[in-house]
Design an enzyme around this catalytic site. Structure first.
Site, PDB file in Angstrom:
ATOM      1  N   MET A 160      10.066  -4.944  -0.435  1.00 57.73           N
ATOM      2  CA  MET A 160       9.282  -4.444   0.473  1.00 57.73           C
ATOM      3  C   MET A 160       9.375  -2.941   0.240  1.00 57.73           C
ATOM      4  SD  MET A 160       8.101  -7.231   1.429  1.00 57.73           S
ATOM      5  CE  MET A 160       6.856  -6.765   2.425  1.00 57.73           C
ATOM      6  N   CYS A 161       8.303  -2.357   0.971  1.00 59.64           N
ATOM      7  CA  CYS A 161       8.230  -0.787   0.836  1.00 59.64           C
ATOM      8  C   CYS A 161       9.214  -0.296   1.761  1.00 59.64           C
ATOM      9  CB  CYS A 161       6.910  -0.352   1.436  1.00 59.64           C
ATOM     10  SG  CYS A 161       5.396  -1.350   0.592  1.00 59.64           S
TER      11      CYS A 161
END
Length: 275
Positions: free
Chosen positions: A1-2
């Site tokens: 994920m970011c």
């Protein structure tokens, strides 16, 4: 994920938080420690407030570690409130329009998470964007669509209430027909004065969120950029609220009077427990 960082405080250079620390955001783009995606190389972006009410943006599709301009920008750009984001795409194209942060009017938004089965639910989520705001829909991500839906849900009057309303609708969508799609929403939102950071998930575990406060300075991060012990974890289903000239506080996302959304949340949590 970011991975992302949001700063609110005295005017400062971006480099002290984005490029310089031991575990800086650029380092996290190569090797994140608290992410399901170890590498976040699908673009990056900066958003900041200066002399104008609307935020400035710089977004690039190259990985943060390979853009020679980023180090110079972070050394020379100064702001009292800025966002920085490195992206790990979850199914949408790597384009500049899909890189975070996103801006609409005076509001700035970035997101770590996803809406499960986005291709199936995209049309329904985009239908939540008012017609007047749809021209601001420049990319194809779930993140931008959710942001514009929040803007249209009354963000200027009640940012937390607008976000809660949209999350309630998303919970209903991901739980339709017993499918129990995953939804993760760890995000930051600002109007240039106030900073809000949300940690929420349905049918899944919420992505990490921490903050640090020192006087008027509040920093929210996906994961700490140093080993100092003063980072505080934001609990799931809570919001970090750092209004201008006020101390930061952690408040429940599900306040009194949101029984419908609370029921959806509890139902989703039961599903997570069965995974």
């Amino acid at each position: 994920m970011c991975r992302w960082i949001a700063y609110r405080g005295e005017t400062t250079a971006f480099e002290h938080y984005v490029t310089e620390p031991e575990h800086s955001l650029v380092t996290q783009s190569i090797r994140a420690l608290e992410s399901t995606a170890g590498t976040n190389g699908d673009g990056f972006g900066l958003g900041w407030y200066g002399d104008h009410p609307e935020p400035g943006l710089y977004r690039e599709t190259r990985p943060a570690w390979s853009d020679e301009n980023l180090r110079y920008l972070c050394r020379h750009l100064h702001s009292h409130l800025f966002f920085a984001h490195v992206r790990a795409a979850t199914g949408t194209a790597v384009t500049r329009q899909n890189c975070h942060p996103f801006a609409c009017g005076r509001w700035l938004f970035m997101h770590n998470g996803f809406v499960g089965s986005w291709n199936r639910l995209r049309r329904k989520v985009e239908a939540m964007i008012p017609d007047a705001l749809y021209p601001s829909r420049l990319g194809t991500t779930d993140s931008e669509a959710v942001f514009l839906a929040i803007v249209g849900a009354g963000i200027d009057q009640d940012p937390i209430g607008a976000t809660r309303k949209v999350l309630g609708s998303l919970c209903q969508l991901v739980n339709q027909d017993g499918l129990r799609e995953h939804l993760r929403f760890t995000s930051a939102l600002s109007n240039g004065h106030d900073l809000y950071a949300f940690r929420f998930a349905a049918n899944d575990r919420a992505n990490s969120l921490y903050y640090r406060e020192d006087g008027d300075q509040v920093i929210a991060v996906s994961e700490p950029y140093d080993r100092e012990p003063d980072w505080i974890e934001v609990p799931p289903d809570h919001v970090l609220v750092a209004r201008a000239s006020c101390a930061a506080e952690i408040v429940p996302l599900f306040a009194a009077g949101t029984a419908g959304l609370d029921a959806e949340r509890k139902r989703s949590q039961r599903v997570v427990g069965d995974l």
